[in-house]
Design a protein around this motif. Structure first.
Motif, PDB file in Angstrom:
ATOM      1  N   VAL A 112      61.715  18.625  40.477  1.00 38.67           N
ATOM      2  CA  VAL A 112      60.797  20.200  41.436  1.00 38.67           C
ATOM      3  C   VAL A 112      59.756  20.441  41.300  1.00 38.67           C
ATOM      4  O   VAL A 112      58.585  21.056  41.102  1.00 38.67           O
ATOM      5  N   SER A 113      60.080  20.153  42.601  1.00 44.03           N
ATOM      6  CA  SER A 113      57.993  20.965  43.184  1.00 44.03           C
ATOM      7  C   SER A 113      58.003  22.197  44.349  1.00 44.03           C
ATOM      8  O   SER A 113      59.176  22.422  45.262  1.00 44.03           O
ATOM      9  N   PHE A 114      57.341  22.919  44.504  1.00 44.98           N
ATOM     10  CA  PHE A 114      57.254  24.616  45.317  1.00 44.98           C
ATOM     11  C   PHE A 114      55.860  25.069  45.629  1.00 44.98           C
ATOM     12  O   PHE A 114      54.418  24.917  44.321  1.00 44.98           O
ATOM     13  N   ALA A 115      55.288  25.015  46.824  1.00 44.58           N
ATOM     14  CA  ALA A 115      54.300  25.937  46.812  1.00 44.58           C
ATOM     15  C   ALA A 115      54.757  27.096  48.115  1.00 44.58           C
ATOM     16  O   ALA A 115      55.438  26.598  48.584  1.00 44.58           O
ATOM     17  N   TYR A 116      54.101  28.121  47.252  1.00 44.05           N
ATOM     18  CA  TYR A 116      54.209  29.759  47.995  1.00 44.05           C
ATOM     19  C   TYR A 116      53.541  29.397  50.111  1.00 44.05           C
ATOM     20  O   TYR A 116      52.447  28.863  50.092  1.00 44.05           O
ATOM     21  N   PRO A 122      50.306  23.314  45.361  1.00 45.14           N
ATOM     22  CA  PRO A 122      51.637  23.814  44.914  1.00 45.14           C
ATOM     23  C   PRO A 122      51.057  24.717  43.734  1.00 45.14           C
ATOM     24  O   PRO A 122      51.211  23.978  41.896  1.00 45.14           O
ATOM     25  N   ALA A 123      52.184  25.009  43.564  1.00 41.44           N
ATOM     26  CA  ALA A 123      52.855  26.427  42.217  1.00 41.44           C
ATOM     27  C   ALA A 123      53.274  25.290  41.397  1.00 41.44           C
ATOM     28  O   ALA A 123      52.825  25.175  40.259  1.00 41.44           O
ATOM     29  N   ILE A 124      54.454  24.359  41.678  1.00 46.38           N
ATOM     30  CA  ILE A 124      54.919  23.379  41.017  1.00 46.38           C
ATOM     31  C   ILE A 124      55.057  21.879  41.253  1.00 46.38           C
ATOM     32  O   ILE A 124      54.709  21.950  42.457  1.00 46.38           O
ATOM     33  N   SER A 125      54.834  21.188  40.757  1.00 46.31           N
ATOM     34  CA  SER A 125      54.792  19.517  41.006  1.00 46.31           C
ATOM     35  C   SER A 125      55.572  18.845  40.184  1.00 46.31           C
ATOM     36  O   SER A 125      55.946  19.194  38.668  1.00 46.31           O
ATOM     37  N   ASN A 126      57.113  18.441  40.472  1.00 55.59           N
ATOM     38  CA  ASN A 126      57.581  16.797  40.235  1.00 55.59           C
ATOM     39  C   ASN A 126      57.785  17.446  38.822  1.00 55.59           C
ATOM     40  O   ASN A 126      58.038  16.283  37.731  1.00 55.59           O
ATOM     41  N   VAL A 127      59.209  18.776  38.515  1.00 58.46           N
ATOM     42  CA  VAL A 127      59.230  18.977  37.310  1.00 58.46           C
ATOM     43  C   VAL A 127      60.411  18.969  36.699  1.00 58.46           C
ATOM     44  O   VAL A 127      61.537  19.580  37.806  1.00 58.46           O
ATOM     45  N   SER A 128      60.837  18.556  35.504  1.00 55.81           N
ATOM     46  CA  SER A 128      62.007  17.922  35.407  1.00 55.81           C
ATOM     47  C   SER A 128      62.267  18.144  34.097  1.00 55.81           C
ATOM     48  O   SER A 128      61.596  18.193  32.869  1.00 55.81           O
ATOM     49  N   LEU A 129      62.814  18.938  33.517  1.00 54.10           N
ATOM     50  CA  LEU A 129      63.586  19.969  32.553  1.00 54.10           C
ATOM     51  C   LEU A 129      65.467  19.492  32.443  1.00 54.10           C
ATOM     52  O   LEU A 129      65.853  19.977  33.634  1.00 54.10           O
ATOM     53  N   GLN A 130      65.338  20.260  31.755  1.00 54.14           N
ATOM     54  CA  GLN A 130      67.209  20.183  31.228  1.00 54.14           C
ATOM     55  C   GLN A 130      67.054  20.966  29.999  1.00 54.14           C
ATOM     56  O   GLN A 130      66.625  21.469  28.950  1.00 54.14           O
ATOM     57  N   VAL A 131      68.010  22.089  30.390  1.00 54.34           N
ATOM     58  CA  VAL A 131      68.395  23.539  29.554  1.00 54.34           C
ATOM     59  C   VAL A 131      69.545  23.220  29.543  1.00 54.34           C
ATOM     60  O   VAL A 131      70.855  24.274  29.962  1.00 54.34           O
ATOM     61  N   THR A 185      56.830  31.347  38.079  1.00 49.07           N
ATOM     62  CA  THR A 185      57.403  30.901  39.333  1.00 49.07           C
ATOM     63  C   THR A 185      58.494  29.883  38.879  1.00 49.07           C
ATOM     64  O   THR A 185      59.323  30.017  40.045  1.00 49.07           O
ATOM     65  N   LEU A 186      58.816  29.285  38.258  1.00 48.61           N
ATOM     66  CA  LEU A 186      60.007  28.815  37.724  1.00 48.61           C
ATOM     67  C   LEU A 186      61.361  29.688  38.017  1.00 48.61           C
ATOM     68  O   LEU A 186      61.924  29.501  37.792  1.00 48.61           O
ATOM     69  N   ILE A 187      61.138  30.544  37.145  1.00 44.19           N
ATOM     70  CA  ILE A 187      62.214  31.952  36.348  1.00 44.19           C
ATOM     71  C   ILE A 187      62.383  32.439  37.602  1.00 44.19           C
ATOM     72  O   ILE A 187      63.850  32.605  38.351  1.00 44.19           O
ATOM     73  N   LEU A 207      66.376  31.807  40.011  1.00 44.03           N
ATOM     74  CA  LEU A 207      66.289  33.178  40.454  1.00 44.03           C
ATOM     75  C   LEU A 207      66.816  32.660  41.876  1.00 44.03           C
ATOM     76  O   LEU A 207      67.531  34.117  42.737  1.00 44.03           O
ATOM     77  N   ARG A 208      66.251  32.002  43.012  1.00 44.55           N
ATOM     78  CA  ARG A 208      66.411  31.420  43.769  1.00 44.55           C
ATOM     79  C   ARG A 208      65.737  32.942  45.001  1.00 44.55           C
ATOM     80  O   ARG A 208      65.820  33.382  45.989  1.00 44.55           O
ATOM     81  N   PHE A 209      64.455  33.451  44.063  1.00 46.65           N
ATOM     82  CA  PHE A 209      64.069  34.489  44.474  1.00 46.65           C
ATOM     83  C   PHE A 209      63.052  33.566  46.088  1.00 46.65           C
ATOM     84  O   PHE A 209      62.881  33.852  47.162  1.00 46.65           O
ATOM     85  N   TYR A 210      63.226  31.858  45.822  1.00 40.69           N
ATOM     86  CA  TYR A 210      61.959  31.545  46.909  1.00 40.69           C
ATOM     87  C   TYR A 210      63.667  29.916  46.407  1.00 40.69           C
ATOM     88  O   TYR A 210      64.023  30.103  44.922  1.00 40.69           O
ATOM     89  N   ASP A 211      62.955  29.546  47.893  1.00 43.07           N
ATOM     90  CA  ASP A 211      63.879  27.663  47.782  1.00 43.07           C
ATOM     91  C   ASP A 211      62.876  26.896  47.272  1.00 43.07           C
ATOM     92  O   ASP A 211      61.694  26.975  47.496  1.00 43.07           O
ATOM     93  N   VAL A 212      63.297  25.721  46.469  1.00 46.69           N
ATOM     94  CA  VAL A 212      62.210  24.814  45.975  1.00 46.69           C
ATOM     95  C   VAL A 212      61.772  24.002  47.384  1.00 46.69           C
ATOM     96  O   VAL A 212      63.000  24.198  48.537  1.00 46.69           O
TER      97      VAL A 212
END
Length: 602
Positions: A355-359, A366-375, A393-395, A399-404
């Motif tokens: 996951v990557s994301f920039a506002y 970028p607020a998130i850069s290439n994050v991979s996590l499994q829960v 930002t991940l939260i 919640l899909r307040f933003y799209d990746v």
């Protein structure tokens, strides 16, 4: 450039007109009824001029009989009764339409605003939105329910009066018509300025409302820092700016009214001079001159009234544009045309895939850069990191307040972008660090998690959140008023009400934003117990500011500058991550030192 601006203004006007016709369409019969009443009252008013002519020539002349006078007076009074009846119907229907359209527009704007993605509100002041929904719609209601009717009625009177003027005396009418172009030009010139200034005035008033809302909401902090004097000065500045803009607008309207009065009544004066000489010469009768004066005054009054309400119509146009801007605001988070569905039963398995994301406001950072996590379903994940690391930002992305921007977030194997946001969020509950309570009762705030919950279910959720006992001690129990933002409750009480809300929602995925960081020891213990019960059997993602609260979670993810730098259990990270080990050393060593110091003092 000038042609382009003119074209844009024309397009804006058409957009406003189309929008208002859309809101009027459901009430077409009321509009037709009001229109018929409007036409009838205008026709009756115009007929009074002829009644006045008959009354003067047949009732007041030297050879008139008493019967002719009585007949003329009866006819005149009958016209008055018809005019009163038509005015009642017109006023009621037009006012009803104004109130109804205003209510519908207010509901439509609010319904749209609450569906907009959170990113929209980063650039919009809440006070400005409130002003548009309340002040602007109230202005629109006044204009639709009054000013539009006045403008249409006077437009009909103007046209009808001119027709009767030509029928009565073309020569005198020509004198009146000379003033018409002279009146219309200033109306158009001043009207454009009034509309521009009205929009600016409404924006300034919205700024005043925003300032007031912010100050009242944070009144304790304001007073704690003795900021009353500075805030009064700042507020005075906002008010004076709004006043200055309003005064400029008022001056424009005042000049418009003055010019219209001088030009119109000047033309009437000239007409009276010519007409008076015609009566003395016997070319027209006294009744004809009286009727002509009646119609001339009516035409003059109509032009004056139109010039008066023209400013109101321009203000309404500005208010409507502001409301349409909100209605036209694009929601960037929409359900797909053919949404997928979560498998049944929902498990709560979460997977962040590169996951990557920039506002949008900071696309180059970028607020998130290439994050991979499994829960895995039923497990717990803690997100730790310094401020700005990307935890919240991940939260928000979950919640899909933003799209990746890149990658994907999957819920039970389904990309959340393929889900209806309502279905996704129906399986998620959040307990924020600063609990949000709404104005209402304790029960109302707990029921927010599931609106159809019974009183027994609310009480059961409160017991599970260790909130039942303190709620019962409140003056009215579960019906006790919490105040704006829950101001009547303590921090620990507000937090437990928020937890009870999440328990009532019974989510598969629980999001916690360090819910105990701002509490005293006793409240923290009670809230921690409630959280542990809430987390049982649910997938949980925790934003952790204090490592002591997440030592026992299944997995800890260490974030730094939007990147995942390490993950594992507490004991593993102490060895594998120098960054995590440093944070742990700072927090735990500081806590041990404080405990040792307290023991030595005792």
């Amino acid at each position: 450039m000038a042609e382009q601006q003119h074209s844009e203004r024309g397009t804006a006007k058409l957009g406003v007109l189309r929008a208002m016709l859309g809101f009027l369409k459901p009430y077409r019969w009321q509009v037709i009824g009001a229109s018929v009443a409007l036409i009838c009252t205008a026709g009756i008013t115009l007929s009074i001029g002829q009644g006045l002519r008959l009354l003067v020539d047949n009732g007041f002349s030297s050879n008139a009989s008493e019967a002719a006078l009585n007949q003329a007076l009866v006819l005149f009074f009958a016209l008055v009764l018809l005019l009163a009846t038509g005015t009642f119907v017109r006023f009621y229907l037009v006012s009803w339409i104004g109130e109804r359209v205003s209510a519908d527009l207010r509901k439509a704007v609010f319904a749209h605003v609450v569906t907009l993605h959170p990113g929209f509100f980063e650039s919009q002041l809440s006070g400005d939105i409130q002003s548009r929904i309340t002040t602007d719609t109230s202005l629109l209601q006044t204009v639709i329910g009054s000013s539009v009717s006045i403008a249409l009625r006077n437009a009909l009177m103007f046209v009808g009066g001119l027709i009767w003027l030509f029928i009565s005396n073309p020569k005198l009418t020509a004198l009146v018509m000379l003033s018409v172009p002279l009146v219309i030009v200033p109306i158009l010139v001043f009207g454009r300025r009034v509309r521009r200034l009205s929009r600016s005035s409404q924006d300034k008033i919205a700024s005043v409302g925003s300032f007031v809302g912010e100050a009242v909401k944070n009144i304790k902090l304001l007073q704690a820092f003795n900021h009353q004097t500075l805030d009064r000065k700042a507020f005075d500045g906002h008010v004076e700016v709004a006043f200055d803009v309003a005064i400029v607008r008022i001056k424009q309207r005042a000049w418009l009214s003055t010019v219209v009065i001088v030009l119109v009544l000047g033309a009437v004066t000239g007409m009276l001079w010519v007409g008076g000489h015609d009566v003395l010469a016997g070319r027209i009768s006294g009744g004809e001159l009286a009727a002509f004066i009646f119609y001339a005054v009516m035409v003059a009054a109509s032009v004056g009234a139109i010039s008066e309400v023209y400013g109101d119509l321009q203000r309404a146009a500005g208010a409507t544009e502001r409301l349409l801007e909100l209605l036209a605001a694009e929601n960037r988070i929409l359900p797909p045309a053919a949404p997928a569905h979560l498998p049944v039963p929902v498990r709560g398995d979460i997977d962040f895939r590169s996951v990557s994301f920039a506002y949008a406001s900071r696309p180059e950072h970028p607020a998130i850069s290439n994050v991979s996590l499994q829960v895995p379903a039923g497990s717990s994940l803690a997100l730790v990191g310094s401020s700005g690391a990307g935890k919240s930002t991940l939260i928000d992305l979950l919640l899909r307040f933003y799209d990746v921007s890149d990658g994907a977030i999957c819920f039970d194997g389904v990309d959340i972008r393929n889900l209806d946001p309502d279905e996704l969020r129906a399986n998620i509950a959040m307990v924020p660090q600063q609990p949000v309570l709404f104005t209402g009762s304790v029960a109302d705030n707990i029921r927010y998690g599931r609106p159809d919950a019974s009183d027994a279910e609310i009480a059961s959720a409160a017991k599970a959140a260790f909130a039942h006992e303190f709620i019962e001690r409140l003056p009215e129990g579960y019906q006790s008023f919490v105040g704006e933002g829950g101001v009547r409750l303590s921090g620990g009480q507000r937090q437990r009400v928020a937890i009870a809300r999440a328990i009532l929602a019974d989510p598969k995925l629980l999001l916690l934003d360090e819910a105990t960081s701002a509490l005293d020891a006793e409240s923290e213990y009670q809230v921690q117990q409630a959280l542990e019960r809430l987390m049982e059997g649910r997938t949980t993602v925790v934003i952790a500011h204090r490592l002591a609260t997440v030592i026992n979670v299944d997995r800890i993810a260490v974030l730094e500058n939007g990147e995942l730098v390490a993950s594992g259990r507490h004991s593993e990270l102490l060895v594998q991550s120098p960054l995590y080990a440093r944070w742990a050393s700072l927090q735990f060593d500081d806590a041990n030192n404080q405990a040792a110091s307290a023991a030595s003092e005792s």
